[in-house]
Enzyme design. Structure first.
Site, PDB file in Angstrom:
ATOM      1  N   TYR A 151      33.446  45.911  42.191  1.00  0.00           N
ATOM      2  CA  TYR A 151      34.785  45.707  41.657  1.00  0.00           C
ATOM      3  C   TYR A 151      35.564  44.725  42.519  1.00  0.00           C
ATOM      4  O   TYR A 151      36.294  43.863  42.005  1.00  0.00           O
ATOM      5  CB  TYR A 151      35.522  47.037  41.567  1.00  0.00           C
ATOM      6  N   SER A 183      46.832  45.128  24.727  1.00  0.00           N
ATOM      7  CA  SER A 183      47.059  46.145  23.696  1.00  0.00           C
ATOM      8  C   SER A 183      47.841  47.342  24.216  1.00  0.00           C
ATOM      9  O   SER A 183      48.435  48.087  23.434  1.00  0.00           O
ATOM     10  CB  SER A 183      45.719  46.632  23.127  1.00  0.00           C
TER      11      SER A 183
END
Length: 276
Positions: free
Chosen positions: A163, A14
């Protein structure tokens, strides 16, 4: 090689790097399906899957916005079937969707750890796997994951373990798929930049305006991704690629046009994580 007539299925996209890759490909008249959650505008982030689709069409491509979650197996399967039904096949899968949280282990919420694993690792595996039967029918099938090389230096293993696990998991999934489906001619590679890229994640999580000013634009990532997915799939697979190395191999020697702040010398740019 041009991407004209090819079909890309991308997770996310997006905004940021994913959208930049889509727009670079759209200039060839490519078909792009985007599986993303951003149905409505975010209060702090620009772009939805619908505004991205409009931008792709304006850039010369065909777009199919699919509102969905890469964590949902049924929605992943539906995205593959919708893309195949709309465009007749799938030639390229881009695993762009990713969650970042650089918290230290004792500070990382369990839910955030699970989210990173679900989106980054499981999402990459499940979307790639779901697309394989369709990719087998492509003349030059590619899977590209936006994840780093596997650097086992304690510097990176210990910096933000949750992460690191999630991003390395994306890479492991991609390399495994490359090996498993090599005989089918499906290329699977990863791509990561030497420097930070001026995105919302860098702005909000990696250092704000100071690091943004010392970054490169997402165009450099887009140009490198384009170079990768236009290579002959059987000859270019199973690699953990670096953005700048890909472009240099194609003859690009001057990266000055990619500086987020024009005129910033290369030696003043901020190095991205996971690279020594």
């Amino acid at each position: 090689m041009s991407l004209a007539g090819k079909t890309i299925l991308m997770s996310g996209g997006s905004r940021g790097i994913g959208l930049a890759i889509a727009l670079r490909a759209a200039a060839d008249g490519v078909n792009i399906a985007m599986l993303a959650k951003t149905d409505t505008p975010h209060p702090k982030l620009e772009g939805t899957v619908h505004s991205a689709a409009d931008a792709i069409r304006a850039a010369g491509g065909q777009a199919l916005p699919i509102v969905g979650d890469v964590r949902d197996d049924a929605q992943v399967t539906e995205a593959v079937l919708k893309t195949q039904g709309e465009f007749g096949g799938i030639d390229i899968v881009i695993n762009n969707a990713s969650v970042i949280d650089l918290s230290r282990s004792l500070d990382l919420a369990a839910k955030k750890y699970d989210l990173m694993q679900d989106v980054n690792v499981r999402g990459t595996f499940m979307l790639s796997r779901a697309a394989v039967p369709v990719l087998r029918e492509s003349a030059n099938p590619h899977i590209l994951s936006l994840s780093p090389p596997l650097n086992l230096s304690p510097k990176w293993l210990g910096a933000h373990t949750g992460y690191t696990l999630a991003k390395y998991g994306m890479t492991m999934a991609t390399l495994g798929i490359a090996a498993e489906f090599a005989d089918d001619g499906i290329a699977a590679n990863t791509l990561w930049p030497r420097t930070t890229i001026a995105t919302a994640a860098v702005q909000n999580l990696l250092g704000g305006d100071r690091v943004m000013a010392a970054s490169r634009t997402s165009d450099i990532y887009a140009d490198a991704a384009y170079a990768v997915i236009t290579k002959p799939a059987r000859e270019y697979t199973g690699q953990t690629l670096i953005v700048e190395d890909v472009l240099e191999a194609d003859g690009v020697t001057d990266f000055s046009k990619y500086a987020a702040v024009p005129g910033t010398p290369d030696d003043r740019l901020f190095p991205d994580i996971f690279l020594d």
